[in-house]
Design a protein around this motif. Structure first.
Motif, short mmCIF file in Angstrom:
data_model
loop_
_atom_site.label_atom_id
_atom_site.label_comp_id
_atom_site.label_asym_id
_atom_site.label_seq_id
_atom_site.Cartn_x
_atom_site.Cartn_y
_atom_site.Cartn_z
N GLY A 190 102.96 -58.47 -97.38
CA GLY A 190 103.88 -59.48 -96.85
C GLY A 190 103.33 -60.88 -97.00
O GLY A 190 102.44 -61.14 -97.79
N HIS A 275 106.91 -59.01 -93.19
CA HIS A 275 107.32 -58.12 -94.29
C HIS A 275 108.76 -57.70 -94.06
O HIS A 275 109.07 -57.13 -93.00
N HIS A 276 109.63 -58.03 -95.01
CA HIS A 276 111.06 -57.73 -94.86
C HIS A 276 111.58 -58.21 -93.51
O HIS A 276 112.31 -57.49 -92.81
#
Ligand code: AMP
Ligand code: GLY
Length: 434
Positions: A190, A275-276
């Motif tokens: 990330g 991350h996402h």
């Protein structure tokens, strides 16, 4: 109000500069300070570790508020000592500062309170590490438990890295007692984000989400440094990400620390991996980050002295806190060789010009003034910050000012904020506004 700031980096220069803007502040002292803090206040030749002397100074000079910059005195209990003398100080107590002082404590605390972080194992012996890493997929991370001046996280990419880490920790004992326990944790994918919550233990305010650039070379290559540049607010800290950070991380930390009977007061620095759109904690620090402070402080609209004093008194009024809607970027100029060994004493030119500039801020760090000239005196020599209505302008303008400062061996990253600028220009092409 008379304020003492403890520390000697760019972070302390930024704090002292902002305090000097407060109408309520009548005296600013910095121990031991640097050539930058001396421009806005008086440097006091007491080191951050001389807690008795600092207490004596504060009493003799009737200082109303002490602000602690670095982690070491916090972890050594400076706040508890000041409080036991009835003195007002900004920072967490020794037990609360364990969130930075012990990675094992921080990880166990996060597990107990369901705070998202990388899965981990605690190891005490070399055999424990070998057992925890046998068959483990690369990369992963080994972290020593105690303070290690930013060098305690080792990314293990292959068997050689693991052997080297074992030698460093258990044979050469490079980390001393800080390596008595270690964490083996999963590598998080990330993008990193630094969030600072200023809290009196129950209430808190967030400073602008900042992104640091830790590696020495462009493209995130080379060894880790203290940080080579930062910008804020970082678009990756979307409203949704920030909401998750508050709900899943900051509030559970404050509640959990209260429940332990060790309320956390001061700055809670959340080093995160996003991350996402989901934040996970890489680490907590008990202090302001550097260079992030050099971008988040110039974006504070409120009076910093009021804010820090109210926190130290346990009376934070979050509703009155304001930050500007602008952007800031900071480029760090470092000595040749940093983060390895480097020479000191190189003459620096251009500092006065930047002090006169209306647009840029110059925050001196490893710089000394010998009465006639400015000389390099550390790895990270100074930071140049520009605040602007657009992130692009803040970044590009900061780079324009970089050329004004000259010293032998000057090194700096040429890509601070560039990844985000690229993403933004791509987004603009497909007409997404943020
Ligand atoms: P720390 O000392 O925990 O701040 O770690 C220093 C740096 O190592 C972080 O800023 C990250 O760049 C990297 N790092 C630490 N832990 C992890 C992890 N679990 N996954 C990926 N990178 C990490
Ligand atoms: N900028 C990273 C740190 O202050 O730890």
């Amino acid at each position: 109000m008379k304020v003492l700031v403890i520390g000697s980096g760019g972070r302390e220069s930024a704090i002292v500069w902002k305090l000097s803007k407060s109408e309520k502040v009548t005296g600013i002292y910095c121990a031991p300070g640097n050539a930058g803090t001396a421009c806005y206040g008086e440097n006091v030749p007491i080191s951050e570790s001389e807690i008795d002397k600092l207490i004596e100074f504060v009493r003799e000079n009737e200082i109303d508020l002490t602000v602690v910059g670095p982690e070491k005195p916090l972890v050594d209990g400076i706040v508890d000592r000041f409080v036991s003398h009835g003195l007002t100080i900004f920072g967490p107590s020794q037990t609360a500062a364990m969130l930075e002082g012990s990675k094992v404590f921080a990880k166990q605390f996060m597990s107990e309170h369901d705070i998202p972080t990388a899965p981990y194992a605690v190891c005490v012996t070399r055999e424990d590490v070998e057992a925890a890493t046998t068959g483990k997929e690369f990369p992963y991370v080994i972290k020593v438990d105690g303070l290690a001046a930013g060098k305690g996280a080792i990314i293990i990419k292959n068997q050689d890295d693991l052997q080297q880490a074992l030698v460093d920790i258990y044979e050469e004992k490079k980390f001393g007692a800080a390596g008595d326990s270690v964490i083996v944790e999963d590598f998080l994918e990330g993008e990193e984000l630094s969030i600072f919550a200023i809290t009196d233990g129950s209430d808190y305010v967030l400073l602008s989400a900042a992104q640091d650039h830790k590696r020495i070379f462009d493209g995130d290559k080379g060894p880790n440094t203290g940080g080579m540049g930062a910008y804020a607010p970082a678009p990756i800290g979307t409203p949704d990400v920030l909401r998750k950070v508050e709900e899943r991380i900051i509030r559970p930390v404050l509640k959990g620390m209260q429940e332990r009977g060790t309320p956390y007061s001061g700055v809670l620095y959340c080093g995160l991996m996003i991350h996402h759109g989901n934040p996970r904690v890489i680490e907590f620090n008990a202090r302001f980050g550097d260079p992030e402070t050099q971008v988040v402080i110039p974006l504070i609209k409120s009076d910093l002295a009021d804010l820090l004093l109210s926190v130290a008194q346990g009376k934070l009024d979050a509703s009155s806190f304001q930050i500007s809607g602008k952007f800031a970027a900071c480029i760090i100029l470092a000595s040749a060789g940093y983060p390895g060994s480097y020479e000191k004493g190189q003459e620096i030119s251009g500092i006065e010009r930047l002090f006169q500039s209306q647009r840029s801020h110059i925050f001196l760090a490893g710089t000394e003034f010998n009465g006639k000239k400015y000389l390099t005196n550390g790895g990270r020599v100074l930071g140049i910050t520009v605040v602007s209505k657009s992130l692009k302008d803040a970044i590009l303008s900061a780079y324009n000012y970089v050329n004004i400062i000259k010293f032998e061996g000057k090194q700096y990253r040429r890509d601070i904020g560039f990844r985000v600028l690229e993403r933004l220009s791509h987004k603009k092409k497909i007409e997404v506004k943020w």
